[in-house]
Design a protein around this motif. Structure first.
Motif, PDB file in Angstrom:
ATOM      1  N   LYS A  92      65.435  21.554  50.381  1.00 20.04           N
ATOM      2  CA  LYS A  92      64.032  21.138  49.455  1.00 20.04           C
ATOM      3  C   LYS A  92      64.206  21.100  47.928  1.00 20.04           C
ATOM      4  N   THR A  93      65.512  20.452  47.384  1.00 27.44           N
ATOM      5  CA  THR A  93      65.231  20.879  46.144  1.00 27.44           C
ATOM      6  C   THR A  93      65.503  19.763  44.966  1.00 27.44           C
ATOM      7  N   GLY A  94      64.495  18.807  45.499  1.00 25.79           N
ATOM      8  CA  GLY A  94      63.782  17.551  45.024  1.00 25.79           C
ATOM      9  C   GLY A  94      65.715  16.662  44.561  1.00 25.79           C
ATOM     10  N   LYS A  95      65.962  17.241  44.856  1.00 22.82           N
ATOM     11  CA  LYS A  95      67.639  16.009  44.378  1.00 22.82           C
ATOM     12  C   LYS A  95      67.901  15.265  45.645  1.00 22.82           C
ATOM     13  N   ASN A  96      67.839  15.004  46.744  1.00 17.44           N
ATOM     14  CA  ASN A  96      68.162  14.718  47.711  1.00 17.44           C
ATOM     15  C   ASN A  96      67.430  13.460  47.373  1.00 17.44           C
ATOM     16  N   ARG A  97      69.010  12.191  47.689  1.00 23.48           N
ATOM     17  CA  ARG A  97      68.586  10.557  46.978  1.00 23.48           C
ATOM     18  C   ARG A  97      69.603  10.181  48.675  1.00 23.48           C
ATOM     19  N   GLN A  98      68.996   9.517  49.064  1.00 24.70           N
ATOM     20  CA  GLN A  98      69.563   8.857  49.942  1.00 24.70           C
ATOM     21  C   GLN A  98      70.537   9.500  50.704  1.00 24.70           C
ATOM     22  N   VAL A  99      70.208  10.334  51.556  1.00 27.78           N
ATOM     23  CA  VAL A  99      70.951  11.948  52.422  1.00 27.78           C
ATOM     24  C   VAL A  99      72.175  11.149  53.154  1.00 27.78           C
ATOM     25  N   LEU A 100      71.342   9.944  54.202  1.00 28.39           N
ATOM     26  CA  LEU A 100      71.988   9.039  55.398  1.00 28.39           C
ATOM     27  C   LEU A 100      72.416   8.058  54.510  1.00 28.39           C
ATOM     28  N   ASP A 101      72.294   7.660  53.504  1.00 32.89           N
ATOM     29  CA  ASP A 101      73.409   6.721  53.186  1.00 32.89           C
ATOM     30  C   ASP A 101      74.484   7.599  52.289  1.00 32.89           C
ATOM     31  N   ALA A 115      74.293   1.960  60.108  1.00 32.47           N
ATOM     32  CA  ALA A 115      73.304   3.082  60.686  1.00 32.47           C
ATOM     33  C   ALA A 115      73.213   4.099  60.606  1.00 32.47           C
ATOM     34  N   GLN A 116      72.972   5.543  60.257  1.00 36.92           N
ATOM     35  CA  GLN A 116      73.147   6.701  60.891  1.00 36.92           C
ATOM     36  C   GLN A 116      71.793   7.214  61.029  1.00 36.92           C
ATOM     37  N   SER A 117      72.995   8.564  61.852  1.00 37.16           N
ATOM     38  CA  SER A 117      71.795   9.221  62.801  1.00 37.16           C
ATOM     39  C   SER A 117      71.601  10.723  62.324  1.00 37.16           C
ATOM     40  N   ALA A 118      70.904  11.574  62.973  1.00 38.52           N
ATOM     41  CA  ALA A 118      70.374  12.609  62.262  1.00 38.52           C
ATOM     42  C   ALA A 118      69.816  13.613  63.624  1.00 38.52           C
ATOM     43  N   SER A 119      69.916  14.394  63.837  1.00 42.70           N
ATOM     44  CA  SER A 119      69.108  15.182  64.315  1.00 42.70           C
ATOM     45  C   SER A 119      69.051  16.295  64.100  1.00 42.70           C
ATOM     46  N   TYR A 129      61.341  21.163  69.157  1.00 40.72           N
ATOM     47  CA  TYR A 129      61.752  19.805  69.534  1.00 40.72           C
ATOM     48  C   TYR A 129      62.830  19.277  69.198  1.00 40.72           C
ATOM     49  N   LEU A 130      63.889  18.324  69.982  1.00 39.40           N
ATOM     50  CA  LEU A 130      64.645  17.972  69.216  1.00 39.40           C
ATOM     51  C   LEU A 130      64.720  16.835  69.104  1.00 39.40           C
ATOM     52  N   MET A 131      64.617  16.221  67.865  1.00 37.57           N
ATOM     53  CA  MET A 131      64.427  14.802  67.404  1.00 37.57           C
ATOM     54  C   MET A 131      65.576  14.062  66.836  1.00 37.57           C
ATOM     55  N   ASN A 132      65.878  13.202  66.878  1.00 36.46           N
ATOM     56  CA  ASN A 132      67.304  12.970  67.079  1.00 36.46           C
ATOM     57  C   ASN A 132      66.515  11.362  66.185  1.00 36.46           C
ATOM     58  N   LEU A 133      66.613  11.287  65.555  1.00 40.10           N
ATOM     59  CA  LEU A 133      66.241   9.897  63.998  1.00 40.10           C
ATOM     60  C   LEU A 133      67.373   9.118  63.731  1.00 40.10           C
ATOM     61  N   ILE A 134      67.403   7.974  63.956  1.00 40.05           N
ATOM     62  CA  ILE A 134      68.309   6.918  63.227  1.00 40.05           C
ATOM     63  C   ILE A 134      67.934   5.852  62.321  1.00 40.05           C
ATOM     64  N   ASP A 135      68.563   5.995  61.131  1.00 39.79           N
ATOM     65  CA  ASP A 135      67.839   4.980  59.575  1.00 39.79           C
ATOM     66  C   ASP A 135      69.111   3.986  59.716  1.00 39.79           C
ATOM     67  N   THR A 136      68.074   2.767  60.025  1.00 40.76           N
ATOM     68  CA  THR A 136      69.035   1.376  59.857  1.00 40.76           C
ATOM     69  C   THR A 136      68.953   0.794  58.925  1.00 40.76           C
ATOM     70  N   ARG A 148      71.315  -2.567  67.535  1.00 42.15           N
ATOM     71  CA  ARG A 148      72.707  -1.407  68.612  1.00 42.15           C
ATOM     72  C   ARG A 148      72.218   0.204  68.137  1.00 42.15           C
ATOM     73  N   SER A 149      71.283   0.540  67.479  1.00 45.57           N
ATOM     74  CA  SER A 149      70.783   1.707  66.911  1.00 45.57           C
ATOM     75  C   SER A 149      69.744   1.712  67.531  1.00 45.57           C
ATOM     76  N   LEU A 150      68.791   0.379  68.351  1.00 51.17           N
ATOM     77  CA  LEU A 150      67.544   0.575  68.682  1.00 51.17           C
ATOM     78  C   LEU A 150      67.748   0.660  70.442  1.00 51.17           C
ATOM     79  N   ALA A 151      69.156   0.310  70.994  1.00 47.50           N
ATOM     80  CA  ALA A 151      69.411   1.211  72.141  1.00 47.50           C
ATOM     81  C   ALA A 151      69.704   2.478  72.309  1.00 47.50           C
ATOM     82  N   ALA A 152      69.567   3.025  71.771  1.00 41.81           N
ATOM     83  CA  ALA A 152      69.381   4.710  71.289  1.00 41.81           C
ATOM     84  C   ALA A 152      68.028   5.764  71.314  1.00 41.81           C
TER      85      ALA A 152
END
Length: 659
Positions: A92-101, A115-119, A129-136, A148-152
């Motif tokens: 939490k640096t306060g400088k994170n901007r669209q890390v998955l982009d 689309a990018q995924s992150a566990s 819990y293991l949470m698998n996130l896909i940003d579309t 295609r992302s919704l299929a996973a």
């Protein structure tokens, strides 16, 4: 006797040593000691140096696979940043901007195109819990990435801007997820803005999607307000993945990219069984066998794991060396344990076609390799080789829309340092002949000439789309006028609430690949949103517009369009070309023609060299002699002269003037 063996692990600089001796203290052979070392310690040393994570302790009931879908600029990537911070994936640096982009084009444009995924590892009520996130992506041109992302996934977060309310892509994404049978969690974002109206936005959601308003979360992804309620809601409402750990391994390939060190990397969703490094797998599509060199999760970068098991989403590297081997939608299974292939995906239907040619013909092979690698990362692009008389060898590429086309061009130039020329976008047409044969026309050069049209063609057809426009009530008149001027067929318009209207209209695809979207934003002052889907082909009066330079046709500038637009387009193209073609030592005539008739003509006047500059006085016949000699030279030059057509000419024709 003591025998010592030393191994240096390439992943780091640490030296691993191990002493071997027999149980009775006697000397053992070098080969036996080496085999023992390889069998027991090489794997442990390599695993330790790789930093592999053991995720085998997460059964399917403690896994959640979900995505975030929304209209463009409603805060998907910002919400993903906050979730990654909450779970400790990023600090939490306060400088994170669209890390998955991660793409440069995404950073520059401020939109998500891939689309990018992150566990994420998250603890809730004493359970891990293991949470698998896909940003579309949010733009309509990248809806194939979303599907295609919704299929996973087993569920999705539908994010709505509390200030803007429901937009066109919000509606499209909801029904896309609903059609997949996914659990949808509606969330209102940006509730902290002064212009936010969460109650009104919630009523729109309830009215459009029949979702009770008491189940809608109110958050602010930018400030972190209400973020702590998102993941518990995901755990509670989204079901865990189904599948059996005891069944043979089966996995769906839903994304790929190219890594210059390991080749093709595959992103998979494990439906049954488990896979680990060293396993041998088979592609259902091609039957090719591969040995898995690495498995892992995106955290958010590639992080190796000991294995991937049922319900988990991660990547595998299996020594695929060529991009042609990977097919999105493929099913992987273990060697000698075949399974029934998964349904996969319907191929993306290209709606816009454009030609791409190298500026330097010597760069053809290099550009060909770059296009192959980039299409591996974007499987919705179709590629066919073609040859142009004016531009040489190149490719005819199919895209899902004009923004998709522009982003692809920018990625080619920035990621692969390509120097290319892209022609005007076209849409696929159909020609129905009198003998019953129907032919698809993807390039203007394939369109039949006037004689064939008259004698053999029964009808011409063009693609249409069913479009959805959402805008404030005061722009209803402007939107109706816009659709009518673009040959649209108004179908219905309904009020989402007292101030917002949803208009449904059937439009020719050719009308929206030019300046429709820009005019939409201009006439609505940026408040209107637009989405569309394919609606098949319908009969239309189509003609071919050709461009002649000094009587020679330029096939790269030809276009197929509706007959009602031919006069305006012909005059406009001729005028634009006159402004961008450089003057030469002979006149250049620019003509636009259709069915053998000239529509418009412009002339680029010749440059005139002052051949009499050195004549200081004297007999006038000296000057006349020089001028006559120049005149004869220009006649010969005009016969053999070739017009130099700059890239600006193609770009000028591609973009219509903004109104």
């Amino acid at each position: 006797m003591l025998q010592t063996w030393v191994l240096v692990v390439q992943a780091g600089r640490r030296v691993w040593t191990r002493n071997y001796w027999s149980s009775k203290g006697t000397h053992i052979s070098s080969s036996l000691a080496r085999r023992l070392w390889q069998q027991t310690y090489i794997t442990k040393a390599a695993d330790s140096k790789r930093g592999e994570i053991d995720i085998s302790t997460y059964p399917p009931d403690r896994i959640r696979n979900f995505s975030i879908i929304a209209h463009i600029d409603h805060g998907k990537s910002t919400l993903a940043d906050r979730l990654l911070e909450t779970t400790g994936v990023i600090s939490k640096t306060g400088k994170n901007r669209q890390v998955l982009d991660k793409l440069k084009v995404e950073r520059e444009r401020g939109i998500t195109v891939k689309a990018q995924s992150a566990s994420m590892f998250y603890e809730h009520d004493g359970q891990k819990y293991l949470m698998n996130l896909i940003d579309t992506p949010g733009h309509v041109d990248f809806s194939y990435e979303v599907s295609r992302s919704l299929a996973a996934c087993q569920g999705t977060i539908l994010l709505v801007d509390a200030a803007q309310g429901i937009q066109a892509q919000t509606v499209a994404n909801f029904f896309l997820a609903f059609g997949e049978g996914l659990e949808v969690i509606p969330i209102l974002n940006k509730v902290d803005l002064p212009t936010a109206e969460p109650e009104r936005a919630a009523l729109q959601i309830e009215s459009a999607f029949e979702i009770p308003t008491n189940n809608i979360l109110h958050i602010s992804a930018k400030t972190g307000l209400g973020i702590d309620m998102v993941l518990p809601s995901v755990i509670e409402k989204i079901p865990p993945p189904t599948g059996s750990a005891d069944s043979p391994f089966k996995a769906l390939l839903f994304d790929t990219w190219y890594d210059k060190y390991v080749g093709v990397v595959c992103l998979i969703a494990v439906k049954d069984g488990a896979i680990k490094r060293g396993d041998k797998i088979v592609s259902s599509y091609s039957g090719t066998k591969y040995e898995v060199a690495e498995v892992g999760i995106m955290h958010p970068e590639q992080k190796p794991t000991t294995q991937l098991q049922v319900g988990q989403v991660g990547y595998i590297a299996c020594n695929m060396k060529t991009v042609a081997e990977a097919h999105v939608g493929d099913t992987f299974y273990k060697d000698k344990h075949p399974v029934e292939p998964l349904p996969g995906f319907e191929p993306a239907k290209s709606m816009v076609f454009a030609g791409i040619f190298p500026i330097d013909a010597g760069e053809f092979d290099r550009l060909n390799e770059s296009i192959q690698k980039l299409t591996l990362n974007d499987s919705s692009v179709s590629v066919h080789k073609e040859t142009s008389a004016a531009l040489g060898q190149g490719w005819r590429l199919g895209f899902l829309g004009t923004l998709h086309m522009d982003v692809f061009r920018q990625r080619l130039e920035e990621e692969y340092d390509a120097n290319i020329l892209m022609t005007s976008p076209t849409v696929p047409y159909q020609i129905k002949y009198k003998d019953g044969i129907t032919k698809f026309i993807r390039t203007p050069s394939e369109f039949p000439n006037a004689i064939v049209m008259q004698e053999r063609v029964e009808s011409t057809m063009e693609p249409f789309v069913s479009s959805t426009l959402i805008f404030p009530e005061q722009y209803l008149g402007s939107m109706l006028e816009l659709c009518s001027t673009h040959r649209g067929d108004i179908q219905t318009h309904t009020y989402l609430d007292e101030s917002r209207v949803m208009l449904k209209c059937k439009l020719p695809m050719a009308e929206i690949v030019t300046d429709f979207y820009d005019r939409l934003k201009s006439k609505s002052q940026g408040f209107a949103s637009f989405d569309y889907e394919e609606a098949g082909y319908a009969r239309s009066d189509l003609v071919k517009l050709e461009v002649l330079l000094n009587g020679e046709p330029v096939d790269a500038l030809a276009a197929v369009m509706h007959k009602s637009s031919i006069a305006t387009a012909g005059r406009d193209i001729a005028k634009r070309l006159k402004d961008v073609i450089r003057r030469q030592l002979f006149d250049i005539s620019i003509q636009t023609t259709s069915n053998g008739k000239v529509i418009a003509r412009e002339t680029v006047k010749q440059l005139r060299k002052d051949v009499t500059a050195k004549c200081y006085g004297g007999d006038a016949r000296r000057k006349m002699k020089l001028l006559d000699k120049q005149k004869e030279g220009k006649k010969r030059m005009k016969k053999i002269g070739r017009v130099e057509l700059p890239q600006e000419a193609f770009l000028s024709v591609m973009t219509k003037s903004q109104e």
